[in-house]
Design a protein around this motif. Structure first.
Motif, PDB file in Angstrom:
ATOM      1  N   TYR A  59       0.816  -1.218   0.000  1.00 19.19           N
ATOM      2  CA  TYR A  59       0.000   0.000   0.000  1.00 19.19           C
ATOM      3  C   TYR A  59       0.850   1.268   0.000  1.00 19.19           C
ATOM      4  N   LEU A  60       2.162   1.108   0.199  1.00 18.68           N
ATOM      5  CA  LEU A  60       3.042   2.256   0.004  1.00 18.68           C
ATOM      6  C   LEU A  60       3.072   2.678  -1.462  1.00 18.68           C
ATOM      7  N   LEU A  61       2.712   1.733  -2.349  1.00 18.39           N
ATOM      8  CA  LEU A  61       2.696   2.033  -3.774  1.00 18.39           C
ATOM      9  C   LEU A  61       1.447   2.791  -4.199  1.00 18.39           C
ATOM     10  N   LEU A  62       0.398   2.750  -3.379  1.00 23.20           N
ATOM     11  CA  LEU A  62      -0.876   3.324  -3.795  1.00 23.20           C
ATOM     12  C   LEU A  62      -0.799   4.825  -4.058  1.00 23.20           C
ATOM     13  N   PRO A  63      -0.277   5.642  -3.123  1.00 22.17           N
ATOM     14  CA  PRO A  63      -0.208   7.075  -3.433  1.00 22.17           C
ATOM     15  C   PRO A  63       0.686   7.376  -4.632  1.00 22.17           C
ATOM     16  N   VAL A  64       1.783   6.614  -4.779  1.00 23.42           N
ATOM     17  CA  VAL A  64       2.665   6.811  -5.934  1.00 23.42           C
ATOM     18  C   VAL A  64       1.910   6.491  -7.219  1.00 23.42           C
ATOM     19  N   GLY A  65       1.176   5.382  -7.202  1.00 25.50           N
ATOM     20  CA  GLY A  65       0.415   4.987  -8.378  1.00 25.50           C
ATOM     21  C   GLY A  65      -0.655   5.994  -8.741  1.00 25.50           C
ATOM     22  N   LEU A  66      -1.346   6.506  -7.729  1.00 26.17           N
ATOM     23  CA  LEU A  66      -2.405   7.479  -7.998  1.00 26.17           C
ATOM     24  C   LEU A  66      -1.835   8.764  -8.594  1.00 26.17           C
ATOM     25  N   VAL A  67      -0.682   9.189  -8.098  1.00 21.78           N
ATOM     26  CA  VAL A  67      -0.046  10.394  -8.645  1.00 21.78           C
ATOM     27  C   VAL A  67       0.376  10.157 -10.095  1.00 21.78           C
ATOM     28  N   CYS A  68       0.985   9.006 -10.355  1.00 24.73           N
ATOM     29  CA  CYS A  68       1.459   8.704 -11.711  1.00 24.73           C
ATOM     30  C   CYS A  68       0.316   8.579 -12.710  1.00 24.73           C
ATOM     31  N   LEU A  69      -0.879   8.243 -12.227  1.00 23.58           N
ATOM     32  CA  LEU A  69      -2.014   8.099 -13.134  1.00 23.58           C
ATOM     33  C   LEU A  69      -2.734   9.416 -13.390  1.00 23.58           C
ATOM     34  N   HIS A  70      -2.293  10.480 -12.747  1.00 27.04           N
ATOM     35  CA  HIS A  70      -2.878  11.790 -13.081  1.00 27.04           C
ATOM     36  C   HIS A  70      -2.523  12.089 -14.540  1.00 27.04           C
ATOM     37  N   PRO A  71      -3.497  12.511 -15.359  1.00 26.88           N
ATOM     38  CA  PRO A  71      -3.241  12.695 -16.794  1.00 26.88           C
ATOM     39  C   PRO A  71      -2.026  13.554 -17.115  1.00 26.88           C
ATOM     40  N   ARG A  72      -1.809  14.646 -16.379  1.00 25.29           N
ATOM     41  CA  ARG A  72      -0.671  15.514 -16.692  1.00 25.29           C
ATOM     42  C   ARG A  72       0.657  14.822 -16.399  1.00 25.29           C
TER      43      ARG A  72
END
Length: 306
Positions: A142-155
């Motif tokens: 779950y440490l990957l979750l915030p990183v993943g969510l940021v990386c999936l931001h369209p910009r």
């Protein structure tokens, strides 16, 4: 490809002893729906990938996209599941798509799959760890979750895609990555876990499992099981890790012995579904190519290179 198919059939044979008696005790009204749920789940996974492939180039169509993704996915049955991604890139190249495009879409579809699995798997992570302390490392994912969510931001995603294409010296896309494509990819990934979970729930229900929330437990379990297999990439298709998660989740409902058998049945049915969907996609892809001709090549990919 021969090695891939042989490895897939070896997987079925390796689990056949545990599977035979369990299948013999089940009704076809249990096995058939449990099997049918798998191609639907696989189709959702394919769509999740294709939304991203089509977003970073000219759309290639579902038939040819499925051929690249599903036939390539059989590479996961070889030790070191990286072979699936190598096969996808080479199949894409033969279809006239730049390796950079397939690689980029695959990397980001994996990020989408991880985020979707972590969101869905939150349903069962606490109970899995409570039932088997050896699964405690799962919580660190779950440490990957915030990183993943940021990386999936369209910009952010668009900048990463642009950087990757620049490093690989490929022409840039004609439009930025749009939020709609990312949202559709994430929704399709979540849907795939829902149907994988429905498959497991139908098997458990067929041996008399019941209890409030069992369907949600199965959905979360399959999400965690499949993403765990991804991180143990040295094993063919996450062999062993996926089964441990499934057995831990189902044992309180059906007993350990039956849970082991159900995990083996699930593995065999999923392998069969992978083979069937890949064969169907390959056949449809050949028909589509003969009917409509080669797809429009990516910039810089000539007929002699495809």
């Amino acid at each position: 490809m021969l090695a891939v198919v042989a490895a897939a059939f070896w997987t079925i044979n390796a689990h056949w002893t545990e599977v035979r008696d369990t299948i013999g005790a089940m009704s076809w009204t249990t096995l058939l729906p449990a099997f049918v749920a798998l191609p639907i789940a696989i189709a959702c996974s394919t769509l999740s990938w294709q939304f991203l492939v089509d977003e970073i180039g000219e759309p290639i169509g579902a038939a040819r996209g499925a051929q690249i993704f599903l036939v390539g996915q059989l590479g996961k049955y070889l030790p070191g599941s990286v072979w699936a991604y190598v096969l996808q890139m080479e199949l894409g190249r033969r279809a006239g798509l730049a390796r950079a495009r397939i690689f980029t879409a695959t990397v980001f579809s994996l990020a989408v799959a991880v985020v979707a699995a972590l969101l869905t798997g939150a349903l069962v992570i606490p109970s899995l760890i409570e039932n088997d302390a050896s699964l405690a490392p799962l919580q660190w994912l779950y440490l990957l979750l915030p990183v993943g969510l940021v990386c999936l931001h369209p910009r952010i995603l668009d900048r990463l895609v642009g950087l990757g294409f620049a490093l690989l010296r490929r022409p840039q896309r004609d439009h930025p990555v749009r939020g709609r494509a990312v949202a559709l990819s994430l929704a399709a990934a979540v849907a795939s876990y829902v149907f994988f979970g429905a498959h497991l729930w139908l098997l458990a229900d067929g041996v008399g499992a019941n209890g409030a929330g069992l369907l949600l437990t199965c959905v979360g379990t399959m999400a965690v099981a499949m993403i765990s297999g991804l991180f143990f990439f040295v094993l063919p298709s996450g062999a062993g890790v996926r089964e441990l998660v499934i057995v831990t989740a189902l044992a309180p409902h059906v007993g350990t012995g039956t849970a082991i058998a159900l995990a083996a049945v699930s593995r065999v049915l999923l392998t069969a579904a992978d083979i069937v969907t890949a064969a169907g996609a390959a056949a449809v892809g050949v028909y589509e190519r003969r009917r409509n001709g080669p797809i429009h090549h990516d910039p810089g990919i000539g007929d002699d290179e495809a």
